[in-house]
Every structure is written in C-alpha cells, then in structure tokens.
Write an enzyme that holds these catalytic residues in place. Structure first.
Site, PDB file in Angstrom:
ATOM      1  N   GLY A 230       0.837  -1.187   0.000  1.00  0.00           N
ATOM      2  CA  GLY A 230       0.000   0.000   0.000  1.00  0.00           C
ATOM      3  C   GLY A 230       0.871   1.237   0.000  1.00  0.00           C
ATOM      4  N   CYS A 231       0.222   2.390  -0.114  1.00  0.00           N
ATOM      5  CA  CYS A 231       0.954   3.655  -0.165  1.00  0.00           C
ATOM      6  C   CYS A 231       0.061   4.745   0.398  1.00  0.00           C
ATOM      7  CB  CYS A 231       1.406   3.952  -1.600  1.00  0.00           C
ATOM      8  SG  CYS A 231       0.124   3.723  -2.857  1.00  0.00           S
ATOM      9  N   GLY A 232       0.132   5.933  -0.145  1.00  0.00           N
ATOM     10  CA  GLY A 232      -0.685   7.024   0.363  1.00  0.00           C
ATOM     11  C   GLY A 232      -2.048   7.099  -0.299  1.00  0.00           C
ATOM     12  N   GLY A 285       1.604   9.625  -2.155  1.00  0.00           N
ATOM     13  CA  GLY A 285       2.066   8.354  -2.680  1.00  0.00           C
ATOM     14  C   GLY A 285       0.969   7.361  -2.783  1.00  0.00           C
TER      15      GLY A 285
END
Length: 285
Positions: A230-232, A285
C-alpha cells in the site's frame, strides 16, 4: 512468449523485437504527469501508443470496471495474445505510470506484460531511435479475467490488524509513516512495515534482486509469507509489487485505497503514529 512472464525488459531486448517486426508486441507510454501526452507527441519509442488512464475518468484509489478497461485496451489494438511493454518518459523512482499500468494489466488477467527498465532514459542512453509518428492498430477483442487475489479492501486490512494473516508494506516516506505530516489523520496501519519507494532504487533503476532481498529482510519481512502493498493514495505501491515480483514473490496484493481510504474509515484506535505532528511533509504516494 513461453514460460513465466518477464516483469522487466531492457532497451536492447525491446529494440531487437521492434527490428524483428514482432507483430505480437504492443508498446505503450504510460506517463501520468500533465505534459506527458505532449511529450509523447514530440518523441517516443517507434511503435508506441499513448496510454492515458485519465480517459477512463477514475476516482483516485480505484480500478476501472472490467468492461471499461477492456474497451479502452481494445481501442489500442491489444488482445489477450499480445506481449505488452509499458514505459514512461521519467525514471521509475519519480513517476508511477508504468508500474501502475503493469499492475492494472495483471489484475485484469493479462500477465504477458513487462516494464521497460530505465524507461525512455535508458532507450535514449543506448542511442536508439525516437519518432513523432503515430501508429494505430485495428480494434481487437480483449477478454478480462480478473485476478481477485491481487486486491485487498478495507475490511480485509482492518481484520488483518487483529489476526496478522498477511504482511503489509507501506511505501510512503518515513515522515508520513510515522505520523509527522499534517493531514486529517496521520500515522499508519498497526503492524505495518515501512519501505519508502526511494529505497527500492539504485539511482534510476530497481536494485538487483540480491539487494532487494536484503532490504526486505532488514525490516523483518518474511518473503515466504503473504504480502500486501500500500501507499498514500493508491499510486506508488505497484512499484513495490514489481520489486517483489523480480525476487519471486509474484502474487503480492495491492490495497488500492491505501492510506487515504484506511485513514478515512478506520477508528482512531486502529491507527498508530510514532511522533506528534511537527511540520508539513509531503506524504503523497
């Protein structure tokens, strides 16, 4: 192509396939920045088409419905038999269009897709030709066969906070992960590992498999167990999925909504932070 799909190809490999007039090859430029289409029109790899995800008008952190993706891919003359090579005009460590598109094809059941190592920069550094000529292919049929195990949703992530059935890796910058950014809810999902995207690269290219294995091991990740990335905001994590693929972990799942979705839905006691908010830091992100 026979055997396991190739996740990354070199400029030399691609130039040879173009020279051989490989009718099975489809090349797409996946730049996502505002001037990407204009830059593509000026100069691109011969035979490439511009893949514009914005034409599908997707909300952030979502995937297109199967029929929408199929319709768009068909319009580019891409069928299930084609080997798709994706690239972008910026290095992988500065933009995510190519890796996100690589993941999108795989999620829709097309595994014969590769990322051009080094993108347009590597192509140009090898003194290979560019063109401004456009190309189009007849519309073809593309059958979507979704691979649901490549996706995680909020409820699965929340359940995993308690039972830890899979490992979750967050690619956001350290400051964002620790909760040092000013956003409505800052911090990270409990039990998460943090590997910022920049750590995956040596200059503008992904690190070698041995280096990547060392990196994952250094933060305690067990490559023999399930992993979700995952990211932002659902953009950067496919780069991590690609890195994992190169070292044999080919089925990492992607939490598409990522932190933006989780922080909006999770209760405060399901969020961790290490330090109080101190200043504005870019946590995208």
């Amino acid at each position: 192509m026979v055997g396991e799909p190739i996740p990354i190809v070199t400029a030399k490999w691609l130039s040879h396939r173009i020279a051989a007039k490989d009718n099975n090859l489809r090349i797409i430029d996946c730049g996502r920045w505002p001037t990407a289409a204009e830059e593509f029109a000026d100069n691109h790899i011969p035979g490439a088409q511009f893949y514009n995800e914005s034409e599908m008008d997707l909300p952030l952190g979502t995937t297109p419905p199967p029929d929408m993706f199929s319709d768009y891919v068909c319009s580019l003359g891409i069928s299930n038999r084609n080997h798709v090579v994706v690239y972008q005009g910026k290095p992988l460590n500065s933009d995510v269009g190519a890796t996100r598109t690589w993941w999108m094809f795989r999620y829709h059941g097309h595994h014969n897709v590769s990322v051009l190592e080094g993108g347009l920069d590597q192509w140009m550094s090898n003194n290979l030709p560019l063109t401004n000529e456009t190309i189009s292919y007849p519309r073809v049929k593309f059958e979507v066969k979704l691979v649901p195990q490549l996706v995680k949703e909020f409820d699965e992530i929340l359940t995993n906070v308690e039972n830890r059935e899979f490992q979750y890796i967050d690619t956001r910058p350290v400051e964002a992960f620790k909760g040092q950014v000013k956003e409505e809810k800052s911090g990270h999902i409990p039990g998460t590992f943090n590997i910022p995207k920049d750590q995956l690269f040596d200059e503008n290219e992904l690190k070698k498999p041995s280096q990547l294995k060392q990196l994952f091991g250094s933060v305690g990740i067990d490559l023999s167990k399930s992993i979700t990335v995952g990211c932002g905001r659902g953009t950067n994590a496919p780069t991590l999925a690609l890195a994992l693929y190169t070292i044999g972990h080919i089925n990492a799942a992607f939490y598409i909504g990522s932190w933006a979705d989780y922080s909006n839905k999770a209760a405060d006691d399901k969020i961790e932070k290490e330090l109080p908010v101190t200043e504005d830091v870019n946590g995208e992100g």
